[in-house]
Design an enzyme around this catalytic site. Structure first.
Site, PDB file in Angstrom:
ATOM      1  N   HIS A 169       1.985 -14.489 -22.069  1.00  0.00           N
ATOM      2  CA  HIS A 169       2.924 -13.412 -22.427  1.00  0.00           C
ATOM      3  C   HIS A 169       2.181 -12.114 -22.748  1.00  0.00           C
ATOM      4  CE1 HIS A 169       5.756 -16.786 -22.957  1.00  0.00           C
ATOM      5  NE2 HIS A 169       4.752 -17.345 -23.606  1.00  0.00           N
ATOM      6  N   SER A 196      -9.734  12.835 -11.540  1.00  0.00           N
ATOM      7  CA  SER A 196      -8.477  13.560 -11.481  1.00  0.00           C
ATOM      8  C   SER A 196      -8.777  15.020 -11.227  1.00  0.00           C
ATOM      9  CB  SER A 196      -7.735  13.396 -12.805  1.00  0.00           C
ATOM     10  OG  SER A 196      -6.841  14.459 -12.997  1.00  0.00           O
ATOM     11  N   LYS A 200     -11.018  11.666 -16.555  1.00  0.00           N
ATOM     12  CA  LYS A 200     -10.453  10.476 -15.920  1.00  0.00           C
ATOM     13  C   LYS A 200     -11.394   9.760 -14.957  1.00  0.00           C
ATOM     14  CE  LYS A 200      -6.555   9.335 -15.687  1.00  0.00           C
ATOM     15  NZ  LYS A 200      -5.144   9.450 -15.849  1.00  0.00           N
ATOM     16  N   GLU A 256      -5.435  -0.390  -7.443  1.00  0.00           N
ATOM     17  CA  GLU A 256      -4.051   0.091  -7.400  1.00  0.00           C
ATOM     18  C   GLU A 256      -3.512   0.078  -5.973  1.00  0.00           C
ATOM     19  OE1 GLU A 256      -3.617   3.853  -9.477  1.00  0.00           O
ATOM     20  OE2 GLU A 256      -4.854   3.094 -11.105  1.00  0.00           O
TER      21      GLU A 256
END
Ligand code: ARG
Length: 460
Positions: free
Chosen positions: A157, A278, A284, A291
């Protein structure tokens, strides 16, 4: 404009729009080499069966050799007037060798021809894919070996549950990939059957020798019903299903890499060459590759749905709908091959951060189950021990410390069965070592599984 080779029956040429709409050469030219491979075997069989003579066979063989060289040299002008790869190749051949080229199509149809081509092509692609699966497995096994004794929190979970070995976690994916490997090879048996000889749909009046053609092409079986052979694409759907499951596994792993790399977790780092920055936020470092793998999984699953929908309402036998099988299939293979390649490379550049993982274990009361098991071994029924430990966790939480930070007399205030040996099992390492059975997370078991996998990968 060259005439279609079925144009004799028609009163006007095909409309330009229809020609564009129905042509497949822009994408099925990818099958050209397999089309030629199938044609060469077909021609050899025709000669063996006395349907064409030796001179025709030699001319076909010589002509096809030239065409193969022109393909390799990128010298072919594929023509949309000739609709698809089959008619393009046949036209090129006939230009070179005349009537012998026109005899090649005896006892055959584009319907059994295209079904054969896709199977020959897919068989090769599956062989490349299983090799790439093994390469990725090997990379993950190496990573598991380096980190067999590294503790990390195991989650259920998404809550810290129990300590596990990072190596054990990597091997979970090795298992998944092992089943993907089996699925691919299992699917290969059903891909590797020959439709050729089914002709348009009913077979042919010529005395063909299908066993001989199948042997020449390395097929392990012959499709036994001509109607089925020219129409069904279940083998392609099955392959895409296996591909979707594989991508789903890599997508799960990607999801983990993404959050492990987040500063909130800080469990791993990916090599800079696998990340991007970025354009606006200088701080970043983004995990673009995992992804995209997650994103491309949707694309492959989409192809599975596309193919199964393509097939679902088609009556027997061949319908032009089936021309739509190729692009999703090609894209599935390309996506899978690229993803497997980049994944192995990316995993070789993973930096594991054992310290942060161990801290996360300590913050999560991950050894609570170990304390409960300890009390059971001392004679307390499990339900009672669960209650005792829950109360100890509540106190530790109030005091913002780990269970192992509570002094013995405090622990004993919850249950007098607790002795000072309890601290051995309250450490993450003690917890890991205690799960020492097949499938358990003890580093000794992880090492044994690594040895087992290395044997498996060696033998097939
Ligand atoms: N280009 C077609 C395909 O991909 C080849 C078979 C065409 N057969 C036909 N009878 N129109 O399926």
């Amino acid at each position: 404009m060259s005439k279609k080779n079925w144009s004799g029956r028609f009163h006007e040429p095909v409309s330009e729009l229809v020609k564009q709409y129905t042509a497949s050469i822009t994408f099925d030219k990818r099958l050209a080499k397999y089309d030629i491979q199938g044609s060469l075997a077909h021609a050899q069989m025709l000669q063996q069966a006395g349907i064409i003579n030796v001179e025709d066979l030699s001319a076909i063989q010589a002509g096809m050799q030239e065409i193969l060289q022109e393909i390799d040299g990128g010298r072919i002008n594929w023509s949309i007037d000739l609709e698809d790869v089959h008619m393009n190749v046949e036209h090129l051949l006939t230009q070179k060798i005349g009537d012998a080229g026109k005899r090649l199509h005896t006892g055959r149809s584009r319907n059994d021809q295209v079904a054969t081509d896709i199977r020959l092509w897919l068989r090769d692609e599956i062989d490349a894919i299983v090799a790439l699966i093994k390469e990725l497995q090997t990379t993950l096994i190496d990573l598991a070996e380096e980190n067999a004794a590294v503790v990390m929190p195991g989650f259920t979970h998404m809550q810290v549950a129990q300590p596990v070995s990072f190596g054990h976690h990597m091997l979970a994916y090795v298992e998944m990939l092992g089943r993907d490997y089996e699925r691919m090879l299992d699917c290969r048996h059903r891909v590797n059957r020959m439709p050729l000889g089914s002709a348009a749909l009913a077979g042919t009046t010529f005395p063909i020798q299908r066993e001989y053609t199948a042997e020449l092409l390395g097929f392990e079986a012959i499709c036994q019903n001509s109607l089925d052979a020219v129409s069904d694409r279940d083998f392609a759907i099955e392959f895409t299903a296996a591909a979707s499951i594989l991508m789903m596994h890599l997508s799960r792993m990607s999801e983990e890499l993404i959050y492990w790399m987040s500063p909130r977790f800080d469990f791993i780092d990916l090599a800079d060459r696998f990340c991007t920055g970025s354009s606006i936020m200088p701080q970043k470092k983004n995990p673009d590759v995992p992804e995209l793998v997650r994103g491309k999984t949707g694309r492959v699953v989409g192809h599975l749905l596309g193919l199964i929908t393509l097939m679902k309402s088609q009556p027997l036998a061949y319908n032009k709908d089936n021309q739509e099988d190729k692009e999703p299939l090609f894209d599935t293979v390309d996506t899978l091959v690229d993803t497997l390649r980049i994944y192995a490379e990316m995993m070789r550049g993973v930096t594991v951060k054992p310290e942060s993982m161990r801290n996360a274990v300590l913050q999560g009361y991950a050894t609570a189950t170990d304390l409960a098991d300890y009390l059971v071994k001392e004679g307390l029924p499990f339900r009672d021990s669960h209650e005792v430990v829950a109360r100890a966790v509540r106190l530790a939480e109030e005091q913002k410390c780990d269970l192992s930070d509570l002094p013995l007399n405090v622990l004993q205030s919850f249950c007098e069965l607790i002795k000072d040996d309890v601290y051995e099992i309250l450490t993450p390492e003690g917890s890991l070592n205690a799960r020492n059975h097949i499938g358990g997370t003890a580093p000794a078991q992880v090492i044994a599984q690594i040895a087992r996998w290395r044997e498996i990968l060696k033998s097939n």
